[in-house]
Motif scaffolding. Structure first.
Motif, PDB file in Angstrom:
ATOM      1  N   SER A  88       0.873  -1.164   0.010  1.00  0.00           N
ATOM      2  CA  SER A  88       0.146  -0.111   0.051  1.00  0.00           C
ATOM      3  C   SER A  88       0.860   1.341   0.027  1.00  0.00           C
ATOM      4  N   TYR A  92       3.113   5.372  -3.085  1.00  0.00           N
ATOM      5  CA  TYR A  92       3.292   6.619  -2.778  1.00  0.00           C
ATOM      6  C   TYR A  92       4.928   7.026  -2.552  1.00  0.00           C
ATOM      7  N   LYS A 217       1.532  10.317   3.185  1.00  0.00           N
ATOM      8  CA  LYS A 217       0.857  10.415   1.569  1.00  0.00           C
ATOM      9  C   LYS A 217      -0.284   9.258   1.678  1.00  0.00           C
ATOM     10  N   LEU A 218       0.176   8.132   2.412  1.00  0.00           N
ATOM     11  CA  LEU A 218      -1.072   6.844   2.340  1.00  0.00           C
ATOM     12  C   LEU A 218      -1.907   7.372   3.281  1.00  0.00           C
ATOM     13  N   GLY A 219      -1.705   8.234   4.416  1.00  0.00           N
ATOM     14  CA  GLY A 219      -2.800   8.726   5.262  1.00  0.00           C
ATOM     15  C   GLY A 219      -2.481   8.362   6.618  1.00  0.00           C
ATOM     16  N   TYR A 220      -1.406   7.906   7.125  1.00  0.00           N
ATOM     17  CA  TYR A 220      -1.096   7.762   8.340  1.00  0.00           C
ATOM     18  C   TYR A 220      -0.507   8.791   9.032  1.00  0.00           C
TER      19      TYR A 220
ATOM     20  N   LEU B 114      -7.617   4.942   4.002  1.00  0.00           N
ATOM     21  CA  LEU B 114      -6.350   5.505   3.682  1.00  0.00           C
ATOM     22  C   LEU B 114      -6.045   5.371   2.175  1.00  0.00           C
ATOM     23  N   GLY B 115      -4.996   5.755   1.456  1.00  0.00           N
ATOM     24  CA  GLY B 115      -4.899   5.817   0.001  1.00  0.00           C
ATOM     25  C   GLY B 115      -6.025   6.333  -0.675  1.00  0.00           C
ATOM     26  N   PRO B 116      -6.645   5.650  -1.507  1.00  0.00           N
ATOM     27  CA  PRO B 116      -7.697   6.419  -2.273  1.00  0.00           C
ATOM     28  C   PRO B 116      -8.800   6.574  -1.496  1.00  0.00           C
ATOM     29  N   GLN B 118      -8.930   8.157   1.760  1.00  0.00           N
ATOM     30  CA  GLN B 118      -8.720   9.086   2.655  1.00  0.00           C
ATOM     31  C   GLN B 118      -9.926  10.148   2.677  1.00  0.00           C
TER      32      GLN B 118
END
Lengths: 291, 127
Positions: A88, A92, A217-220, B114-116, B118
């Protein structure tokens, strides 16, 4: 002034004699034109950077040595977890176009390694220390960062080991004794960089920052890697046996945190702005205890 | 001028025995056809001292390489048992063949936003 003339003669001789002696090493009379041409061609080839195919071939050797030395812990749940998270993160990363592969080394030592070409290893001991998914993502992002920036390869190329003969050696199956030596030299050098000597402080700081950026960037929460490293600050001067290798091949945790702080300030990132899922990690670890 | 000449001459005469030492090149391995390095016993003191003084210092790990290269075979173990090198290519193959389903990855990302996904976190899906 006259007295210095004799001394000058001695000095001149002291300079010239080693030069003659050095020049004598070259057997100019017996040089064969074909060999000179081949050597020249090889030197030109050696100046070229390693291709992706060659990088993967070298990475396989190093990965096999890591797997052979420490053993691979093939736990289904944890292997799935790090592969899902790693894959995942990869799109990114700074180098999304290669295949990353993830496995767990069967050792209590807290450490992680990234061999050239996309081979990432986390140790079983490291997984025990992880307290949130954000921390795990940060560690994976750090290792992906080393591969993306080709840190190990740069060390190899700096060392002068990357030669035309070695290029042939890593991509052929039937090796001459000389090629075997070259391949061995390359694998040993990579091993020493990864396991014995460690990468440069700058490369480690850069990988930390890439790890934080990658997970963000992944959201963490980009503080995932920060939280993980922070855990080792109290023991940085007196590490236990399972931390000695990590701390001898990486900069001091406090120095790493200071560098990360600069990144967070520059980016305007604040702690906790994004999730790091400690409860999910805790639940997963409880369901899949590590031996 | 005479003194310079004589000073040079005396040193040149003294250096002759060193200059006519047998040539035992320790050349770096550059091409596959390179001659194997000569044994240590053949090494003259002059050349070893000369190299120490005039050669560039090697990185520490590069020095250790040259030692292991001398005493080990590829993918082997050294004679003294110091470097227990083991290679597990089967494990690497296993690692390379490990597949993660796209569905599994998307489920994981969706559950966490997460990722797409978010900003659109799901609840309780996936582990």
């Amino acid at each position: 002034m006259k007295n210095y003339k004799g001394l000058s003669g001695v000095l001149l001789a002291a300079i010239l004699i080693p030069i003659f002696a050095w020049a004598q090493k070259f057997d100019l009379k017996n040089l064969k034109p074909g060999e000179v041409l081949d050597a020249g061609k090889d030197l030109v080839k050696a100046a070229k950077p390693m291709s992706e195919e060659e990088e993967i071939a070298l990475g396989r050797q190093v990965a096999a040595r890591l797997a052979g030395t420490f053993g691979v812990w093939k736990d289904a749940s944890w292997t799935e977890r790090i592969n899902v998270m790693g894959r995942s993160l990869a799109p990114y990363s700074e180098r999304p176009d290669i295949k990353y592969r993830f496995a767990i080394l069967d050792t209590d030592d807290v450490n992680a390694y990234s061999a050239p070409g996309g081979y990432v290893f986390l140790s079983r001991g490291l997984l025990k220390q992880v307290k949130s998914e954000g921390e795990l993502a940060g560690v994976l992002g750090h290792e992906i960062g080393h591969i993306a920036k080709k840190h190990v390869l740069k060390e190899i190329q700096k060392s002068g080991l990357w030669q035309a003969g070695a290029k042939v050696a890593i991509s052929s199956s039937d090796l001459s004794p000389e090629q075997e030596k070259l391949l061995k030299g390359l694998t040993d050098a990579s091993w020493d960089v990864l396991v014995v000597k460690g990468l440069s402080q700058q490369d480690e700081f850069e990988a930390d920052k890439l790890g934080a950026a990658n997970e963000a960037k992944l959201g963490y929460d980009p503080y995932g890697i920060y939280n993980f490293i922070k855990r080792f600050v109290p023991v940085e001067t007196k590490p236990g046996d399972n931390l000695k290798a990590l701390l001898s091949t990486h900069p001091k945790p406090s120095a790493r945190l200071a560098e990360l702080d600069k990144l967070y300030q520059n980016q305007g990132w604040t702690k906790g702005a994004l999730p790091d899922f400690p409860e999910r990690q805790e639940k997963f670890a409880a369901q899949n205890p590590i031996k | 001028m005479k003194k310079i000449f004589f000073g040079f001459l005396i040193l040149a005469i003294l250096a002759i025995p060193f200059l006519i030492q047998p040539r035992n090149s320790e050349q770096p391995i550059l091409i596959a056809r390179a001659e194997p390095p000569a044994g240590d016993e053949e090494e003259s003191k002059f050349w070893s001292t000369f190299r120490k003084i005039f050669s560039k210092p090697e990185p520490s790990w590069s020095k250790s390489n040259s030692q292991t290269t001398q005493t080990t075979g590829v993918r082997g173990v050294d004679d003294e048992g110091k470097l227990k090198e083991k290679y597990d290519f089967e494990a690497v193959k296993w690692m390379e063949n490990y597949r993660v389903s796209e569905e599994g990855v998307m489920k994981f990302l969706k559950a966490r936003g997460l990722g797409p996904y978010q900003g659109k976190a799901g609840k309780g899906e996936g582990q």
